[in-house]
Design a protein around this motif. Sequence first.
Motif, PDB file in Angstrom:
ATOM      1  N   ASP A   1      -6.097  -6.223   4.018  1.00 28.34           N
ATOM      2  CA  ASP A   1      -4.925  -6.112   5.176  1.00 28.34           C
ATOM      3  C   ASP A   1      -4.183  -4.586   5.188  1.00 28.34           C
ATOM      4  N   TYR A   2      -4.239  -4.094   4.020  1.00 30.36           N
ATOM      5  CA  TYR A   2      -3.654  -2.590   3.692  1.00 30.36           C
ATOM      6  C   TYR A   2      -4.344  -1.776   4.489  1.00 30.36           C
ATOM      7  N   CYS A   3      -5.784  -2.010   4.138  1.00 30.48           N
ATOM      8  CA  CYS A   3      -6.661  -1.004   4.884  1.00 30.48           C
ATOM      9  C   CYS A   3      -6.882  -1.074   6.303  1.00 30.48           C
ATOM     10  N   GLU A   4      -6.800  -2.348   6.622  1.00 31.16           N
ATOM     11  CA  GLU A   4      -6.809  -2.556   8.101  1.00 31.16           C
ATOM     12  C   GLU A   4      -5.537  -1.913   8.829  1.00 31.16           C
ATOM     13  N   GLU A   5      -4.375  -2.056   8.180  1.00 33.92           N
ATOM     14  CA  GLU A   5      -3.251  -1.331   8.688  1.00 33.92           C
ATOM     15  C   GLU A   5      -3.359   0.029   8.723  1.00 33.92           C
ATOM     16  N   HIS A   6      -4.167   0.602   8.048  1.00 36.13           N
ATOM     17  CA  HIS A   6      -4.425   2.134   8.055  1.00 36.13           C
ATOM     18  C   HIS A   6      -5.902   2.389   8.803  1.00 36.13           C
ATOM     19  N   SER A   7      -6.315   1.408   9.526  1.00 35.49           N
ATOM     20  CA  SER A   7      -7.512   1.561  10.289  1.00 35.49           C
ATOM     21  C   SER A   7      -8.674   2.069   9.458  1.00 35.49           C
ATOM     22  N   ALA A   8      -8.700   1.647   8.277  1.00 37.44           N
ATOM     23  CA  ALA A   8      -9.793   1.958   7.376  1.00 37.44           C
ATOM     24  C   ALA A   8     -10.633   0.677   7.204  1.00 37.44           C
ATOM     25  N   ARG A   9     -11.924   0.959   6.646  1.00 37.90           N
ATOM     26  CA  ARG A   9     -12.916  -0.246   6.416  1.00 37.90           C
ATOM     27  C   ARG A   9     -12.738  -0.375   4.881  1.00 37.90           C
ATOM     28  N   PHE A  10     -12.755  -1.593   4.551  1.00 38.68           N
ATOM     29  CA  PHE A  10     -12.561  -1.787   3.018  1.00 38.68           C
ATOM     30  C   PHE A  10     -13.717  -2.813   2.672  1.00 38.68           C
ATOM     31  N   ILE A  11     -14.514  -2.093   1.552  1.00 38.31           N
ATOM     32  CA  ILE A  11     -15.769  -2.872   1.184  1.00 38.31           C
ATOM     33  C   ILE A  11     -15.462  -3.252  -0.438  1.00 38.31           C
TER      34      ILE A  11
END
Lengths: 289, 302
Positions: free
Chosen positions: A209-219
Amino acid sequence: MSVKKKVGKLLKKFVTNSQWYQREFMDCEKFWKLNTFSLDNLFIGTDSGHFGCNLESVDGKSYDLTLRDSTIHQNYEVLRNYSSYIKEEGATVVMIISPFDILTGNCDYFEDRFYSILNMASIPHFSYERRKEVLSRKNAPLAYYPLLSLRIDIPALFKKNRDVSKTTASQYISHIKHRYSIKNFKDKMSLLNQDSFDDAFLIIKQMNDYCEEHSARFILSFPPASRALCKEVNEFVNNESFVTLLQKLKNEEIIVKDFTNDARFEGKFSSELFLNKAGALLYTKLLLF
Amino acid sequence: MSAKNLINNLVKKSPWYTNGELKDCKKFWDGINFELDVVNLGSNSAVFGYDYENIDLKCANLAMGPQCLLMDYNILKFYKNHLKEGALVIITLCPFSSMAGYNYLIDSKYHTFLPKEYIPNFSKKTLYRINSLRDNPLSSYPLLQFFKDIKRSFFKSSKSIVNFKDNADGWIKSWKQEFDILDFNHELSVVNKKNREDSASILKMIIDFCNINNFRPVVVLPPVTKELASCMSQQMRKTFIYDYLEIVGLSDKLFFNYLDSTPISEDCNNFQNAYFLNAKGAKQFTEILLRNIEQEFIGKIK
């Protein structure tokens, strides 16, 4: 520069390169040195990440913030503290952990070294006094350097330093079993360990969720397991709790790249546990693909 | 005895060990007496503030430096069987005890004598580390300390004279820094307000615990030099002490304030620095305190 200053500087250099200092502040130096902004790729993770990622052939700005001997919670705090370094749109955050690291989910112990790399609000049981002590150990290590460490560090001056883990697979497995009170990886997990799985899921979801908020992709990725480790890892991965966790992650649409049984990494291991340079290069390439 | 043990015993005599991380632990390792009439809790000011040598009662100083009220509570809880029924429990406050809430430092040293239920931040890693420091200090004995200790064993160091005025300023400055306070006349920050409430709830817990177990609690502020007392304005005392005790709901009868206007603080020979009493001052203060408590409050202690 006076002679006294020169000697002091030399001594400090010797102490900061000593095994004692490197153990007290393991992997912290790259955090202190980080000064590249708008990163394309950020790597976080535990021991597997430390040996598993090699940024030589990666396009774009990348940085490796993996910490040996860390827990999932600590990695989450690292991500939160260093998210300002990733670029605003479309960055990739990769977390590389071994499947067994899921068991660290409910551990909230932060070692002293985290005082030198994290904000105080991130550290459970933070104390100002402790911070003062740790930072003085970091900045003036000479006053804390143990007498007996000379026994190891003086011979080490004449040896070439190699970053290879000496732990064997059987040692590692017995350590895991002892640490989490597990008799057999096939058995149903104890309530305490099931708690860890639940907590780990929550933390990974928060990271996503944190990555989504920062428009990043989380793997999230599990690295290849060596042949010596293969049996135990497979038993653990096929455990009911682990399968449920993977299902839950899938339902949340979190990207999980599982390489545990990948045949392409045959013979690309430096020790019984971790990848060598060629393996790390291939693994990093496959991860970002 | 092997050579390693012999060297370890020498290292254990070094000030690095006795005043280091395991400071004040020895009395707990040696064991606390049973059937105690008087115990005191508290931080550094209490460690130096009480001396029961001339007192004809069974007493124990359970203070450690530094220690917050939460650990005072845990220590009292753990050692409650060592106290007689109706024992006097002296809860010693520092001027800034109100700022140490649930998040205040809990040292690793407690791992060496308290079981894990009594340590909020218990961890096996700390336990392992601190036990190895306790039993085998040689492995972390600093190189520079080695030279210092050798020098110390040949040359007696002369006692430095403390300038109380500068020392008092230093104390005030370090407290301001520790609790993020710019000016004592300003209103408290949100964090500090919360800490004050936390701390009040802990103090209340200690007093309730004493009442439930038939102990007799008193809250004491030990004397400080007049140099340090003059740095504490009335407004500061109101914010950090009186308002705090009001939140606790402590009756005036239970509170003994010696911060100034006692014969002890007039004589600078009673102090080792601006804040701590020395052995002579501690003996005087303990006698005066116990006499006052007997007269004004509970009658005979025994």
